[in-house]
Design a protein around this motif. Structure first.
Motif, PDB file in Angstrom:
ATOM      1  N   VAL A 123      62.867  28.423  18.937  1.00 40.91           N
ATOM      2  CA  VAL A 123      62.869  29.195  20.179  1.00 40.91           C
ATOM      3  C   VAL A 123      62.096  28.422  21.246  1.00 40.91           C
ATOM      4  O   VAL A 123      60.990  27.955  21.006  1.00 40.91           O
ATOM      5  N   LYS A 124      62.692  28.288  22.406  1.00 39.47           N
ATOM      6  CA  LYS A 124      62.053  27.613  23.540  1.00 39.47           C
ATOM      7  C   LYS A 124      61.776  28.587  24.679  1.00 39.47           C
ATOM      8  O   LYS A 124      60.903  28.384  25.493  1.00 39.47           O
ATOM      9  N   ASN A 125      62.586  29.645  24.738  1.00 35.70           N
ATOM     10  CA  ASN A 125      62.508  30.644  25.796  1.00 35.70           C
ATOM     11  C   ASN A 125      62.932  31.976  25.192  1.00 35.70           C
ATOM     12  O   ASN A 125      63.896  32.022  24.429  1.00 35.70           O
ATOM     13  N   GLY A 168      50.828  33.905  20.589  1.00 35.23           N
ATOM     14  CA  GLY A 168      51.159  32.874  19.612  1.00 35.23           C
ATOM     15  C   GLY A 168      52.266  31.946  20.055  1.00 35.23           C
ATOM     16  O   GLY A 168      52.151  30.724  19.923  1.00 35.23           O
ATOM     17  N   VAL A 169      53.346  32.518  20.584  1.00 33.00           N
ATOM     18  CA  VAL A 169      54.451  31.650  21.003  1.00 33.00           C
ATOM     19  C   VAL A 169      54.097  30.856  22.248  1.00 33.00           C
ATOM     20  O   VAL A 169      54.485  29.692  22.371  1.00 33.00           O
ATOM     21  N   LYS A 170      53.349  31.465  23.163  1.00 31.11           N
ATOM     22  CA  LYS A 170      52.920  30.724  24.356  1.00 31.11           C
ATOM     23  C   LYS A 170      52.061  29.532  23.969  1.00 31.11           C
ATOM     24  O   LYS A 170      52.209  28.442  24.540  1.00 31.11           O
ATOM     25  N   ALA A 171      51.174  29.725  23.008  1.00 30.73           N
ATOM     26  CA  ALA A 171      50.300  28.639  22.560  1.00 30.73           C
ATOM     27  C   ALA A 171      51.097  27.491  21.933  1.00 30.73           C
ATOM     28  O   ALA A 171      50.626  26.363  21.902  1.00 30.73           O
ATOM     29  N   ARG A 172      52.316  27.788  21.496  1.00 30.68           N
ATOM     30  CA  ARG A 172      53.164  26.759  20.880  1.00 30.68           C
ATOM     31  C   ARG A 172      54.261  26.284  21.834  1.00 30.68           C
ATOM     32  O   ARG A 172      55.219  25.643  21.411  1.00 30.68           O
ATOM     33  N   GLY A 173      54.091  26.599  23.118  1.00 32.19           N
ATOM     34  CA  GLY A 173      54.979  26.051  24.139  1.00 32.19           C
ATOM     35  C   GLY A 173      56.219  26.853  24.453  1.00 32.19           C
ATOM     36  O   GLY A 173      57.079  26.390  25.207  1.00 32.19           O
ATOM     37  N   VAL A 174      56.350  28.052  23.921  1.00 27.26           N
ATOM     38  CA  VAL A 174      57.522  28.878  24.212  1.00 27.26           C
ATOM     39  C   VAL A 174      57.310  29.598  25.545  1.00 27.26           C
ATOM     40  O   VAL A 174      56.235  30.115  25.814  1.00 27.26           O
ATOM     41  N   LYS A 223      55.438  31.333  13.716  1.00 25.46           N
ATOM     42  CA  LYS A 223      55.807  30.056  13.093  1.00 25.46           C
ATOM     43  C   LYS A 223      57.309  30.006  12.814  1.00 25.46           C
ATOM     44  O   LYS A 223      57.968  28.997  13.091  1.00 25.46           O
ATOM     45  N   TYR A 224      57.845  31.084  12.283  1.00 29.42           N
ATOM     46  CA  TYR A 224      59.281  31.135  11.994  1.00 29.42           C
ATOM     47  C   TYR A 224      60.102  31.002  13.281  1.00 29.42           C
ATOM     48  O   TYR A 224      61.072  30.244  13.332  1.00 29.42           O
ATOM     49  N   ALA A 225      59.704  31.731  14.319  1.00 30.95           N
ATOM     50  CA  ALA A 225      60.435  31.690  15.589  1.00 30.95           C
ATOM     51  C   ALA A 225      60.430  30.284  16.183  1.00 30.95           C
ATOM     52  O   ALA A 225      61.456  29.793  16.651  1.00 30.95           O
TER      53      ALA A 225
END
Length: 109
Positions: A40-42, A64-70, A32-34
């Motif tokens: 963060v996008k990439n 987690g980040v992939k699920a949020r589009g990163v 969440k913080y990232a």
């Protein structure tokens, strides 16, 4: 009692405790913080390959980040015993287009 954050230690019996949070609890806050605060996008993920709980934490972070589009551009691994990260830093910087300056602050003498 142990400082591990692996849930496997609880299998040792009723007097087994962990005093840190397992990845399923702690990593969503880091994700969440990232994503929200740092936007963060990439990213490049650097993980410790020879300590099991760190590989689990890395997996939770990546999912987690992939699920949020990163987009994860690359995944690199190190060993817990590694101490020279200059070639890894060079590789990550070259891939990202960033310019970083590293300075050795090790006391000489």
């Amino acid at each position: 009692m142990t400082t591990t954050n692996s849930l496997d230690v609880l299998k040792a019996g009723p007097w087994s405790y962990i005093i840190t949070q397992p990845p399923g609890i702690s990593m969503p806050y880091i994700v969440k913080y990232a994503v929200e605060k740092l936007q963060v996008k990439n990213c490049t993920v650097i993980g410790i390959q020879d300590i099991e709980i760190y590989t689990v934490m890395q997996k939770h972070f990546e999912e987690g980040v992939k699920a949020r589009g990163v987009r994860i551009g690359a995944v690199e691994t190190i060993k817990a015993s590694d101490s020279d990260f200059s070639s890894l830093a060079t590789k990550v910087v070259a891939r990202s287009g960033l310019r970083l300056h590293f300075r050795d602050r090790t006391p000489r003498g």
